[in-house]
Design a protein around this motif. Sequence first.
Motif, short mmCIF file in Angstrom:
data_model
loop_
_atom_site.label_atom_id
_atom_site.label_comp_id
_atom_site.label_asym_id
_atom_site.label_seq_id
_atom_site.Cartn_x
_atom_site.Cartn_y
_atom_site.Cartn_z
N VAL A 1 13.16 -28.15 -19.43
CA VAL A 1 12.31 -26.97 -19.59
C VAL A 1 12.23 -26.18 -18.29
N SER A 2 11.96 -26.87 -17.18
CA SER A 2 11.85 -26.18 -15.90
C SER A 2 13.18 -25.60 -15.46
N GLY A 3 14.27 -26.35 -15.67
CA GLY A 3 15.58 -25.87 -15.26
C GLY A 3 16.02 -24.65 -16.04
N THR A 4 15.79 -24.66 -17.35
CA THR A 4 16.15 -23.51 -18.18
C THR A 4 15.34 -22.28 -17.78
N THR A 5 14.05 -22.47 -17.58
CA THR A 5 13.19 -21.35 -17.23
C THR A 5 13.57 -20.77 -15.87
N PHE A 6 13.85 -21.64 -14.91
CA PHE A 6 14.25 -21.17 -13.58
C PHE A 6 15.56 -20.38 -13.64
N ALA B 1 11.62 -5.92 -10.95
CA ALA B 1 12.66 -6.65 -10.21
C ALA B 1 12.06 -7.49 -9.10
N VAL B 2 11.10 -6.91 -8.35
CA VAL B 2 10.48 -7.65 -7.25
C VAL B 2 9.68 -8.83 -7.77
N SER B 3 8.87 -8.60 -8.79
CA SER B 3 8.04 -9.68 -9.31
C SER B 3 8.88 -10.75 -9.98
N MET B 4 9.97 -10.36 -10.66
CA MET B 4 10.84 -11.33 -11.27
C MET B 4 11.49 -12.23 -10.23
N THR B 5 11.88 -11.62 -9.11
CA THR B 5 12.45 -12.41 -8.02
C THR B 5 11.42 -13.38 -7.45
N ALA B 6 10.20 -12.91 -7.27
CA ALA B 6 9.13 -13.79 -6.79
C ALA B 6 8.88 -14.92 -7.77
N GLY B 7 8.94 -14.60 -9.07
CA GLY B 7 8.75 -15.64 -10.09
C GLY B 7 9.84 -16.69 -10.05
N ALA B 8 11.10 -16.25 -9.90
CA ALA B 8 12.20 -17.20 -9.83
C ALA B 8 12.07 -18.10 -8.60
N LEU B 9 11.68 -17.52 -7.47
CA LEU B 9 11.49 -18.33 -6.26
C LEU B 9 10.33 -19.31 -6.42
N THR B 10 9.30 -18.88 -7.15
CA THR B 10 8.17 -19.77 -7.40
C THR B 10 8.58 -21.00 -8.21
N LEU B 11 9.49 -20.78 -9.16
CA LEU B 11 9.93 -21.89 -10.02
C LEU B 11 11.03 -22.73 -9.39
N ALA B 12 11.63 -22.25 -8.30
CA ALA B 12 12.75 -22.97 -7.70
C ALA B 12 12.42 -24.43 -7.36
N PRO B 13 11.26 -24.74 -6.75
CA PRO B 13 10.97 -26.15 -6.45
C PRO B 13 10.86 -27.03 -7.68
N GLY C 1 12.38 -26.21 -10.86
CA GLY C 1 13.50 -26.11 -11.79
C GLY C 1 14.87 -26.27 -11.20
N PHE C 2 15.05 -26.04 -9.89
CA PHE C 2 16.40 -26.08 -9.34
C PHE C 2 17.04 -27.46 -9.49
N GLY C 3 16.30 -28.50 -9.13
CA GLY C 3 16.85 -29.84 -9.23
C GLY C 3 17.18 -30.22 -10.66
N GLN C 4 16.29 -29.88 -11.58
CA GLN C 4 16.52 -30.20 -12.99
C GLN C 4 17.74 -29.44 -13.53
N ALA C 5 17.85 -28.16 -13.15
CA ALA C 5 19.00 -27.38 -13.59
C ALA C 5 20.29 -27.93 -12.99
N TRP C 6 20.27 -28.29 -11.72
CA TRP C 6 21.46 -28.83 -11.07
C TRP C 6 21.90 -30.14 -11.73
N ASP C 7 20.95 -31.00 -12.02
CA ASP C 7 21.29 -32.26 -12.69
C ASP C 7 21.92 -32.00 -14.05
N GLY C 8 21.40 -31.01 -14.78
CA GLY C 8 21.96 -30.70 -16.09
C GLY C 8 23.36 -30.11 -16.00
#
Length: 355
Positions: A102-107, A245-257, A259-266
Amino acid sequence: MPTSRPSETIAPTPAAAVAEALAMPPAPKGEPAGERGSWRRGGEPGTAAPPDARPGRPTGRRFGKALRRPERIPAPLLCLTAMFLVQTGIALSKPLFGPLGVSGTTFLRLGFAAVVLLAVTRPKLRGKRPRDLAAATLLGMASAGMTLLFAGAIDRLPMGTAATIEFLGPLAVALFFARRASHLLWALLAAAGVALLTLLGEGEGGGGLDPVGLLFAFGAAACYAAYILFTDKVGAVFEGFQGLAVSMTAGALTLAPFGFGQAWDGLTAPGASPLVLLASVAGVSLLLPVIPYALEMTALRRMPQRVFSVLVSLEPAVSALVGLVVLGQLLGAPQLAGIGCVVVASVGATLTGRR
């Protein structure tokens, strides 16, 4: 877009609408700048959104002039199309929860959308005050929380149920700002709808609703209300969709901690097809938010905001329908009645609001 009589208006195709809407300047009191664009408070109620008439500003017409066609696409149809695209994007995200989480997909989805919007809008941050940038960051954080929590909700609940509970966020904001005694009726009706959904609703397996899923859905509603409030502030200081665009970027960075690992594992799991997974996420990110926002903004410029708000009130019902068609989620009578109560409450609050 120059002003003209309705009979003289030429509507763009969806491709032209995307290019034109992404380049339009902001309305006087702001425009959508959050992860989802299903709420507008800019402009006077009951009036159409202002035309794109700022001299010297790029309007985006050059991108899609060759793609225009003579027949006029009704603005309500553009609005409904945007809602169906949003809910379809949400439904198509669910199969990705398995391989990417869930976190990886959203990120990944927010990341792709941020890249597209940054490339198209090229936001200008020079001259922006620190509090303006802080508002955009807070909006991105609220948007990220809403997106992640709603994804967690639809992973455990039927889409129609989760979307209806989440819709309590904008409905609560509408009722709060109305401050009229008659709106107590709509609040009670919405509460009755939620009671039907949560107390008598059934999960996908036929049992009771997942309590964690319900917690996620109510959390998404709270984040939805927060992002509505920040949208006004961000939309008033950023041109066009630069705030998005700015807020979406901030949102993606917020989710990085998260979702990134979960997405990478997948993506690197044995037997995984990373290119297929990334292409799927990229396609979903276009369904939500880029194309729907462009269609909604095109519709807003040709229809009264109050009519737009009434149409948006149908979103929980659209979500239930898409959940049935795409995911095979059949809702029972209590759930349908609960969705109906919330939809009627939203329509009633819109029509009886202050003019």
